[in-house]
Design a protein around this motif. Structure first.
Motif, PDB file in Angstrom:
ATOM      1  N   TYR A 149       0.621  14.095   3.028  1.00 21.80           N
ATOM      2  CA  TYR A 149       1.474  12.997   3.496  1.00 21.80           C
ATOM      3  C   TYR A 149       1.049  12.518   4.877  1.00 21.80           C
ATOM      4  O   TYR A 149       1.009  11.312   5.143  1.00 21.80           O
ATOM      5  CB  TYR A 149       2.931  13.462   3.527  1.00 21.80           C
ATOM      6  CG  TYR A 149       3.886  12.441   4.092  1.00 21.80           C
ATOM      7  CD1 TYR A 149       4.227  11.311   3.362  1.00 21.80           C
ATOM      8  CD2 TYR A 149       4.447  12.611   5.359  1.00 21.80           C
ATOM      9  CE1 TYR A 149       5.099  10.368   3.868  1.00 21.80           C
ATOM     10  CE2 TYR A 149       5.332  11.675   5.877  1.00 21.80           C
ATOM     11  CZ  TYR A 149       5.646  10.562   5.127  1.00 21.80           C
ATOM     12  OH  TYR A 149       6.514   9.622   5.648  1.00 21.80           O
ATOM     13  N   THR A 203      -1.945  12.672   6.208  1.00 21.07           N
ATOM     14  CA  THR A 203      -3.203  11.942   6.047  1.00 21.07           C
ATOM     15  C   THR A 203      -2.972  10.563   5.449  1.00 21.07           C
ATOM     16  O   THR A 203      -3.505   9.559   5.936  1.00 21.07           O
ATOM     17  CB  THR A 203      -4.172  12.734   5.154  1.00 21.07           C
ATOM     18  OG1 THR A 203      -4.424  14.008   5.737  1.00 21.07           O
ATOM     19  CG2 THR A 203      -5.474  11.984   4.980  1.00 21.07           C
ATOM     20  N   ALA A 204      -2.165  10.486   4.386  1.00 25.57           N
ATOM     21  CA  ALA A 204      -1.904   9.211   3.726  1.00 25.57           C
ATOM     22  C   ALA A 204      -1.175   8.245   4.657  1.00 25.57           C
ATOM     23  O   ALA A 204      -1.464   7.043   4.670  1.00 25.57           O
ATOM     24  CB  ALA A 204      -1.087   9.438   2.463  1.00 25.57           C
ATOM     25  N   THR A 205      -0.222   8.749   5.431  1.00 28.32           N
ATOM     26  CA  THR A 205       0.518   7.898   6.358  1.00 28.32           C
ATOM     27  C   THR A 205      -0.398   7.294   7.411  1.00 28.32           C
ATOM     28  O   THR A 205      -0.337   6.093   7.707  1.00 28.32           O
ATOM     29  CB  THR A 205       1.631   8.704   7.049  1.00 28.32           C
ATOM     30  OG1 THR A 205       2.537   9.199   6.057  1.00 28.32           O
ATOM     31  CG2 THR A 205       2.410   7.830   8.028  1.00 28.32           C
ATOM     32  N   VAL A 224       0.833  -1.206   0.000  1.00 26.73           N
ATOM     33  CA  VAL A 224       0.000   0.000   0.000  1.00 26.73           C
ATOM     34  C   VAL A 224       0.865   1.252   0.000  1.00 26.73           C
ATOM     35  O   VAL A 224       0.543   2.252  -0.656  1.00 26.73           O
ATOM     36  CB  VAL A 224      -0.948  -0.017   1.226  1.00 26.73           C
ATOM     37  CG1 VAL A 224      -1.704   1.304   1.329  1.00 26.73           C
ATOM     38  CG2 VAL A 224      -1.930  -1.169   1.120  1.00 26.73           C
ATOM     39  N   GLN A 225       1.982   1.206   0.711  1.00 28.76           N
ATOM     40  CA  GLN A 225       2.864   2.370   0.768  1.00 28.76           C
ATOM     41  C   GLN A 225       3.386   2.773  -0.603  1.00 28.76           C
ATOM     42  O   GLN A 225       3.635   3.956  -0.855  1.00 28.76           O
ATOM     43  CB  GLN A 225       4.051   2.089   1.693  1.00 28.76           C
ATOM     44  CG  GLN A 225       3.716   2.138   3.168  1.00 28.76           C
ATOM     45  CD  GLN A 225       4.898   1.781   4.037  1.00 28.76           C
ATOM     46  OE1 GLN A 225       5.786   1.008   3.629  1.00 28.76           O
ATOM     47  NE2 GLN A 225       4.952   2.332   5.224  1.00 28.76           N
ATOM     48  N   PHE A 282       1.852   3.000  -3.245  1.00 27.03           N
ATOM     49  CA  PHE A 282       0.856   3.792  -3.971  1.00 27.03           C
ATOM     50  C   PHE A 282       0.390   5.016  -3.189  1.00 27.03           C
ATOM     51  O   PHE A 282      -0.346   5.844  -3.726  1.00 27.03           O
ATOM     52  CB  PHE A 282      -0.356   2.911  -4.314  1.00 27.03           C
ATOM     53  CG  PHE A 282      -0.025   1.724  -5.163  1.00 27.03           C
ATOM     54  CD1 PHE A 282       0.112   1.845  -6.528  1.00 27.03           C
ATOM     55  CD2 PHE A 282       0.177   0.483  -4.574  1.00 27.03           C
ATOM     56  CE1 PHE A 282       0.431   0.750  -7.318  1.00 27.03           C
ATOM     57  CE2 PHE A 282       0.491  -0.624  -5.353  1.00 27.03           C
ATOM     58  CZ  PHE A 282       0.625  -0.486  -6.728  1.00 27.03           C
ATOM     59  N   THR A 283       0.789   5.109  -1.919  1.00 34.13           N
ATOM     60  CA  THR A 283       0.316   6.218  -1.086  1.00 34.13           C
ATOM     61  C   THR A 283       1.462   7.126  -0.672  1.00 34.13           C
ATOM     62  O   THR A 283       1.633   8.214  -1.235  1.00 34.13           O
ATOM     63  CB  THR A 283      -0.421   5.676   0.152  1.00 34.13           C
ATOM     64  OG1 THR A 283       0.444   4.757   0.865  1.00 34.13           O
ATOM     65  CG2 THR A 283      -1.700   4.956  -0.239  1.00 34.13           C
ATOM     66  N   VAL A 284       2.270   6.689   0.295  1.00 37.98           N
ATOM     67  CA  VAL A 284       3.264   7.590   0.876  1.00 37.98           C
ATOM     68  C   VAL A 284       4.564   7.672   0.078  1.00 37.98           C
ATOM     69  O   VAL A 284       5.220   8.724   0.062  1.00 37.98           O
ATOM     70  CB  VAL A 284       3.578   7.193   2.336  1.00 37.98           C
ATOM     71  CG1 VAL A 284       2.328   7.272   3.184  1.00 37.98           C
ATOM     72  CG2 VAL A 284       4.179   5.801   2.419  1.00 37.98           C
ATOM     73  N   MET A 303      -3.714   6.898   7.255  1.00 43.79           N
ATOM     74  CA  MET A 303      -4.675   5.978   6.640  1.00 43.79           C
ATOM     75  C   MET A 303      -4.004   4.655   6.284  1.00 43.79           C
ATOM     76  O   MET A 303      -4.593   3.580   6.482  1.00 43.79           O
ATOM     77  CB  MET A 303      -5.283   6.624   5.395  1.00 43.79           C
ATOM     78  CG  MET A 303      -6.196   7.805   5.684  1.00 43.79           C
ATOM     79  SD  MET A 303      -6.918   8.530   4.187  1.00 43.79           S
ATOM     80  CE  MET A 303      -7.914   7.156   3.611  1.00 43.79           C
ATOM     81  N   THR A 304      -2.783   4.711   5.787  1.00 42.80           N
ATOM     82  CA  THR A 304      -2.055   3.495   5.445  1.00 42.80           C
ATOM     83  C   THR A 304      -1.795   2.649   6.679  1.00 42.80           C
ATOM     84  O   THR A 304      -1.960   1.420   6.665  1.00 42.80           O
ATOM     85  CB  THR A 304      -0.722   3.852   4.765  1.00 42.80           C
ATOM     86  OG1 THR A 304      -0.976   4.580   3.570  1.00 42.80           O
ATOM     87  CG2 THR A 304       0.068   2.597   4.417  1.00 42.80           C
TER      88      THR A 304
END
Length: 231
Positions: A195, A197-199, A25-26, A28-30, A201-202
């Motif tokens: 970043y 928020t994404a961290t 997941v990381q 695609f996100t962080v 949520m991940t």
């Protein structure tokens, strides 16, 4: 010995799988945000070198396969470590369901991510920060105190003890996290907020997956065939 083996096997399998989920997941996100922030950090470093001269560079993995490998490996090791801790809690309780695993996972997320982030939000490359040792001490104390507070609130029947647990949750934030003299960074504020928020949520996804996987594997290795009455 059997109980320890059950905890170890659960941590290795459930933690390893949850770590793979986290590492995937990381990507695609962080990770894209970190790479973008590093472009600002590199530009700042080049400007610094032009003014003050060249400094020795620290080792860092090459972008691409090498960097992905180390990121995923780190996530797997983190998953196994947290899996060991979470499964030990299951063993102390003596019972857990997959639904209870979700609640345990959310509690872990709150203790290890939400509570520290209230004082020390996730940082991008190039962000200003207080001294590393000070931040580490505050982070560890916050996690320990928060976890203790949740445990007391959840499992102590007396009201005054639950109030004490609530007080523990607030304690590290009353003292406050160590902060830099200037709150700034090289990356834009919009990227920094995205970043954070994404961290979070991940990591929320990671902890829920870890809680469920640990519950299922632990029940399997301990021979539990029916859901107990309580999680």
């Amino acid at each position: 010995m059997k109980a320890f083996n059950s905890i170890l096997l659960t941590a290795l399998l459930a933690g390893g799988l949850a770590g793979l989920v986290l590492g995937g997941v990381q990507q695609f996100t962080v990770v894209p945000m970190i790479l973008e922030a590093e472009t600002y950090e590199t530009a700042g470093a080049e400007e610094h070198e032009a003014t003050h001269g060249h400094e020795a560079e620290e080792w860092a993995p090459e972008d691409g396969i090498e960097r992905t490998f180390w990121t995923v490996l780190n996530s797997v090791l983190i998953g196994i470590g947290f899996g060991m801790l979470l499964t030990a809690c299951y063993a102390l309780r003596g019972k857990v369901t997959w639904k209870g695993g979700i609640l345990w996972g959310l509690a872990g997320f709150a203790a290890f991510n939400i509570a520290p982030a209230l004082g020390l939000p996730p940082e991008l490359p190039g962000d200003m920060a207080a001294g590393l040792e000070q931040r580490q001490v505050w982070w560890v104390l916050t996690v320990v105190v928060t976890a203790a507070g949740f445990w007391i609130i959840a499992f102590q029947p007396k009201r005054y003890l639950k109030l004490f647990g609530v007080g523990l949750l607030a304690l590290p934030h009353l003292f406050g996290a160590p902060q830099p003299e200037v709150h700034t960074g090289l990356a834009p504020d919009e990227l920094r907020q995205a970043y954070i928020t994404a961290t979070l949520m991940t990591n929320a996804v990671f902890w829920v997956v870890l809680g469920v996987f640990c519950a299922l594997f632990y029940r399997h290795f301990t021979g539990t065939t029916e859901d107990p009455a309580l999680a």
